[in-house]
Scaffold this motif. Structure first.
Motif, PDB file in Angstrom:
ATOM      1  N   VAL A 159      42.789  48.546  10.303  1.00 50.14           N
ATOM      2  CA  VAL A 159      41.759  48.280   9.294  1.00 50.14           C
ATOM      3  C   VAL A 159      40.462  47.869   9.968  1.00 50.14           C
ATOM      4  O   VAL A 159      39.375  48.300   9.566  1.00 50.14           O
ATOM      5  CB  VAL A 159      42.230  47.194   8.300  1.00 50.14           C
ATOM      6  CG1 VAL A 159      41.086  46.770   7.385  1.00 50.14           C
ATOM      7  CG2 VAL A 159      43.387  47.717   7.462  1.00 50.14           C
ATOM      8  N   ALA A 160      40.569  47.064  11.012  1.00 52.09           N
ATOM      9  CA  ALA A 160      39.368  46.640  11.733  1.00 52.09           C
ATOM     10  C   ALA A 160      38.648  47.845  12.321  1.00 52.09           C
ATOM     11  O   ALA A 160      37.423  47.964  12.229  1.00 52.09           O
ATOM     12  CB  ALA A 160      39.738  45.658  12.839  1.00 52.09           C
ATOM     13  N   ILE A 161      39.395  48.744  12.929  1.00 53.31           N
ATOM     14  CA  ILE A 161      38.788  49.949  13.490  1.00 53.31           C
ATOM     15  C   ILE A 161      38.158  50.771  12.366  1.00 53.31           C
ATOM     16  O   ILE A 161      37.055  51.314  12.502  1.00 53.31           O
ATOM     17  CB  ILE A 161      39.835  50.773  14.260  1.00 53.31           C
ATOM     18  CG1 ILE A 161      40.264  50.029  15.521  1.00 53.31           C
ATOM     19  CG2 ILE A 161      39.290  52.149  14.615  1.00 53.31           C
ATOM     20  CD1 ILE A 161      41.360  50.724  16.300  1.00 53.31           C
ATOM     21  N   GLY A 162      38.866  50.847  11.228  1.00 51.56           N
ATOM     22  CA  GLY A 162      38.325  51.574  10.087  1.00 51.56           C
ATOM     23  C   GLY A 162      37.008  50.983   9.608  1.00 51.56           C
ATOM     24  O   GLY A 162      36.057  51.703   9.314  1.00 51.56           O
ATOM     25  N   LEU A 163      36.943  49.657   9.547  1.00 51.48           N
ATOM     26  CA  LEU A 163      35.712  48.997   9.115  1.00 51.48           C
ATOM     27  C   LEU A 163      34.584  49.260  10.106  1.00 51.48           C
ATOM     28  O   LEU A 163      33.443  49.515   9.716  1.00 51.48           O
ATOM     29  CB  LEU A 163      35.935  47.491   8.965  1.00 51.48           C
ATOM     30  CG  LEU A 163      36.730  47.057   7.731  1.00 51.48           C
ATOM     31  CD1 LEU A 163      36.984  45.561   7.750  1.00 51.48           C
ATOM     32  CD2 LEU A 163      35.982  47.448   6.461  1.00 51.48           C
ATOM     33  N   GLY A 164      34.907  49.198  11.376  1.00 55.22           N
ATOM     34  CA  GLY A 164      33.893  49.471  12.395  1.00 55.22           C
ATOM     35  C   GLY A 164      33.397  50.905  12.287  1.00 55.22           C
ATOM     36  O   GLY A 164      32.197  51.175  12.398  1.00 55.22           O
ATOM     37  N   TYR A 165      34.307  51.815  12.025  1.00 53.28           N
ATOM     38  CA  TYR A 165      33.930  53.215  11.868  1.00 53.28           C
ATOM     39  C   TYR A 165      33.079  53.404  10.614  1.00 53.28           C
ATOM     40  O   TYR A 165      32.095  54.131  10.619  1.00 53.28           O
ATOM     41  CB  TYR A 165      35.184  54.084  11.803  1.00 53.28           C
ATOM     42  CG  TYR A 165      34.880  55.555  11.707  1.00 53.28           C
ATOM     43  CD1 TYR A 165      35.062  56.249  10.514  1.00 53.28           C
ATOM     44  CD2 TYR A 165      34.368  56.246  12.809  1.00 53.28           C
ATOM     45  CE1 TYR A 165      34.761  57.590  10.437  1.00 53.28           C
ATOM     46  CE2 TYR A 165      34.065  57.586  12.722  1.00 53.28           C
ATOM     47  CZ  TYR A 165      34.266  58.264  11.538  1.00 53.28           C
ATOM     48  OH  TYR A 165      33.961  59.588  11.443  1.00 53.28           O
ATOM     49  N   GLY A 166      33.472  52.729   9.543  1.00 59.24           N
ATOM     50  CA  GLY A 166      32.693  52.801   8.312  1.00 59.24           C
ATOM     51  C   GLY A 166      31.285  52.274   8.529  1.00 59.24           C
ATOM     52  O   GLY A 166      30.311  52.829   8.015  1.00 59.24           O
ATOM     53  N   LEU A 167      31.179  51.219   9.314  1.00 55.99           N
ATOM     54  CA  LEU A 167      29.880  50.654   9.640  1.00 55.99           C
ATOM     55  C   LEU A 167      29.034  51.675  10.383  1.00 55.99           C
ATOM     56  O   LEU A 167      27.851  51.867  10.112  1.00 55.99           O
ATOM     57  CB  LEU A 167      30.084  49.418  10.508  1.00 55.99           C
ATOM     58  CG  LEU A 167      28.820  48.729  10.997  1.00 55.99           C
ATOM     59  CD1 LEU A 167      28.165  48.006   9.862  1.00 55.99           C
ATOM     60  CD2 LEU A 167      29.165  47.742  12.096  1.00 55.99           C
ATOM     61  N   TYR A 168      29.652  52.373  11.307  1.00 53.94           N
ATOM     62  CA  TYR A 168      28.965  53.393  12.094  1.00 53.94           C
ATOM     63  C   TYR A 168      28.484  54.518  11.172  1.00 53.94           C
ATOM     64  O   TYR A 168      27.326  54.924  11.218  1.00 53.94           O
ATOM     65  CB  TYR A 168      29.916  53.889  13.167  1.00 53.94           C
ATOM     66  CG  TYR A 168      29.616  55.253  13.747  1.00 53.94           C
ATOM     67  CD1 TYR A 168      30.513  56.300  13.600  1.00 53.94           C
ATOM     68  CD2 TYR A 168      28.450  55.475  14.469  1.00 53.94           C
ATOM     69  CE1 TYR A 168      30.256  57.543  14.145  1.00 53.94           C
ATOM     70  CE2 TYR A 168      28.189  56.727  15.013  1.00 53.94           C
ATOM     71  CZ  TYR A 168      29.104  57.751  14.843  1.00 53.94           C
ATOM     72  OH  TYR A 168      28.852  58.982  15.374  1.00 53.94           O
ATOM     73  N   ARG A 169      29.356  55.003  10.315  1.00 55.52           N
ATOM     74  CA  ARG A 169      28.976  56.091   9.423  1.00 55.52           C
ATOM     75  C   ARG A 169      27.889  55.639   8.452  1.00 55.52           C
ATOM     76  O   ARG A 169      26.942  56.351   8.177  1.00 55.52           O
ATOM     77  CB  ARG A 169      30.195  56.585   8.621  1.00 55.52           C
ATOM     78  CG  ARG A 169      31.266  57.210   9.467  1.00 55.52           C
ATOM     79  CD  ARG A 169      30.751  58.401  10.230  1.00 55.52           C
ATOM     80  NE  ARG A 169      30.229  59.430   9.343  1.00 55.52           N
ATOM     81  CZ  ARG A 169      30.701  60.672   9.284  1.00 55.52           C
ATOM     82  NH1 ARG A 169      31.698  61.022  10.068  1.00 55.52           N
ATOM     83  NH2 ARG A 169      30.176  61.542   8.474  1.00 55.52           N
ATOM     84  N   GLY A 170      28.072  54.459   7.905  1.00 52.93           N
ATOM     85  CA  GLY A 170      27.052  53.932   7.003  1.00 52.93           C
ATOM     86  C   GLY A 170      25.754  53.706   7.732  1.00 52.93           C
ATOM     87  O   GLY A 170      24.671  53.991   7.217  1.00 52.93           O
TER      88      GLY A 170
END
Lengths: 278, 147
Positions: A159-170
Motif C-alpha cells: 500500500v505504501a508503494i501504491g501511495l508513493g506511485y499515486g503521488l508520482y502519477r498525480g
C-alpha cells in the motif's frame, strides 16, 4: 494482521514518499534519463537492504545500534536538503520557464542536481530499508502465525508503494509549478518532518541530548498502532509524544520555509521570457 | 541491459561487504541466552542476571499490542523502576542507551545480541502508557566468569 500492516505501511511510506516526489519532480523537468537512473537506484537499494537483512539474519547479528541511528539521522538530513532544493527550485522557476531558454551553465547545474536527486531517492530507500527488511524477515520467520503476520507486513508495504506511485502519477499531472503554493507547502511539511525525524534518530543514538523533555501528547492524533498514525508518521514525521527538540526543529524549519512558499510576491526569477538571465 | 546488470552486481558486492562488516562489528551471536516475554503490559525475563559479555535476548511478544524493547545501562543511584513519566513516556535521559528493537508485532519473536559490561541494566517498552503500566524490568550483568 493489522499490527504488521501499520508497521509496513509506515516504514514503506518513509521511502516511497521521497521516491514519488523525486520522480514527479524529475519528470516535470523533463529529466527522463535521470528518472531511469532513479528506478535503477531504487531497485538496487531495495535489493541491497533485503540482502543485508538476510545476511545479518544468517549470522545472527544485528546492525550496531548507535551507528545505525546516526546513519539514519544523517540520511534524513540529506533528504531535507534535497526536498528543500526542490521547493526552492520550484519557487524560482515557474512553469513558464522553457528548457530551451536556459543557458549552458544552468543546464549543467540542472544535470548535477538531477543526479543528486537520484542519489537522494536511493538513500531514502536505504535509510529505512534495512530495518524494514529485518522487520519483514521477523514477521515471516519469527511468528507463531506467519501467514497473517507476514501477509499484513507485505500488504502494508505494498500500500505504501501504491501511495508513493499515486503521488508520482498525480504529481506529474498536477504541474508542480502551477500549483506551487499547495505542493510546495506539502513538501515543506514533509521536510520539516524529516528534520524532526533526524533529531529523533540522533537522540536515540545519544548524539543529541538537549531538550529531550516531552513537549506534548499527540497520542490523540497519532495513536500508535492505527492506520492514521502510520500515515502521519510515515509521511509527515509526526511522533506520538514528540520531544521539545523535535518540535523546536520542526518549527525552525516549517515556519520560515512555509512563509517563503506561501508569501505572495517574494522575488521570483520566473516571469515570462524577458526575465531570462544570461 | 548491461548497465542494469552492472548495478545489480555492484549492489550484490555491497551487500556482501555490508554483511561482512556487520559481522566484524556486532557482538558474537551467542553468549548467554535470556528469554524476554512481552505482554500487555509487563516484561518477564527467563533469568534476572547473566555473566557480563555477550548476551542474546530472545524476545517474544505475546501481544495483543505491538511493543518494543529498549535496553539501558543504569548508573548508580538511579531507580530505573520509578522513572519520571511525562505524557505516558518515561524519561530515560539519565540512562545510557545500549540497544533497542522497535516494532515487535504481536505473536512474533525476534532476537537482539548485545555485549554487556558488568552492571545494572533495565529493559523498557517506552511506547505511550506502556512503562507506567509495568513494562520495565531490571537485569544485572555480573562479573564475567573468566580464567
Amino acid at each position: 494482521m493489522l499490527p504488521t500492516f501499520v508497521i509496513g505501511l509506515r516504514e514503506g511510506l518513509e521511502a516511497s514518499l521521497i521516491v514519488g516526489i523525486v520522480a514527479a519532480f524529475l519528470i516535470q523537468r523533463g529529466e527522463r534519463t535521470a528518472l531511469r537512473w532513479m528506478w535503477i537506484g531504487v531497485l538496487s537499494g531495495a535489493a541491497l537492504c533485503a540482502g543485508a537483512a538476510i545476511g545479518l539474519n544468517a549470522v545472527g547479528q544485528s546492525l550496531p545500534f548507535r551507528q545505525r541511528e546516526v546513519l539514519e539521522g544523517s540520511l534524513a538530513l540529506l533528504a531535507v536538503a534535497g526536498v528543500t532544493y526542490m521547493v526552492v527550485w520550484m519557487r524560482r522557476h515557474a512553469p513558464e520557464l522553457r528548457r530551451s531558454l536556459e543557458t549552458q551553465a544552468e543546464h549543467a547545474l540542472r544535470r548535477g542536481s538531477a543526479l543528486a536527486l537520484v542519489g537522494m531517492a536511493f538513500l531514502a530507500v536505504l535509510r529505512e530499508g534495512v530495518e524494514t527488511a529485518v522487520f519483514l524477515l521477523a514477521a515471516f520467520q519469527g511468528s507463531t502465525d506467519s501467514a497473517a503476520t507476514g501477509a499484513g507486513a507485505i500488504l502494508g508495504i505494498a500500500v505504501a508503494i501504491g501511495l508513493g506511485y499515486g503521488l508520482y502519477r498525480g504529481g506529474i499531472r498536477i504541474n508542480l509549478g502551477r500549483f506551487f503554493r499547495a505542493t510546495g507547502f506539502v513538501l515543506v511539511l514533509v521536510a520539516a518532518g524529516l528534520v524532526a525525524s533526524a533529531v529523533h534518530d540522533l537522540a536515540e543514538a545519544g548524539v543529541v541530548s538537549a531538550l529531550q523533555g516531552r513537549a506534548f501528547d499527540l497520542t490523540w492524533l497519532v495513536a500508535p498502532g492505527t492506520i492514521r498514525a502510520s500515515l502521519l508518521t510515515g509521511m509527515l514525521g509526526f511522533q506520538p509524544v514528540p520531544t521539545i527538540a523535535e518540535v523546536g526543529v520542526w518549527l525552525l524549519y516549517a515556519v520560515p520555509m512555509g512563509t517563503y512558499v506561501l508569501w505572495p510576491g517574494i522575488a521570483r526569477r520566473s516571469q515570462p521570457v524577458e526575465s531570462k538571465v544570461a | 541491459m548491461y548497465t542494469a546488470r552492472r548495478h545489480v552486481t555492484h549492489a550484490f558486492i555491497a551487500v556482501m561487504t555490508l554483511a561482512a562488516a556487520a559481522c566484524a562489528r556486532g557482538p558474537a551471536g551467542g553468549g548467554t541466552e535470556v528469554g524476554v516475554r512481552l505482554r500487555d503490559f509487563d516484561i518477564e525475563l527467563s533469568r534476572s542476571s547473566a555473566p557480563a559479555g555477550a548476551v542474546t535476548l530472545d524476545v517474544t511478544n505475546q501481544g495483543p499490542s505491538t511493543h518494543e524493547v529498549e535496553i539501558f545501562a543504569v548508573p548508580d543511584g538511579v531507580d530505573a523502576d520509578h522513572l519520571k513519566v511525562t505524557a505516558g513516556v518515561a524519561d530515560t535521559g539519565g540512562l545510557r542507551p545500549v540497544d533497542e528493537v522497535e516494532d515487535i508485532a504481536p505473536s512474533t519473536n525476534t532476537s537482539l545480541s548485545v555485549t554487556l559490561a558488568p552492571g545494572t541494566y533495565v529493559l523498557i517498552c517506552n511506547l505511550p502508557g506502556h512503562y507506567q503500566q509495568g513494562m520495565h524490568v531490571t537485569f544485572v550483568a555480573g562479573q564475567s566468569s573468566g580464567p
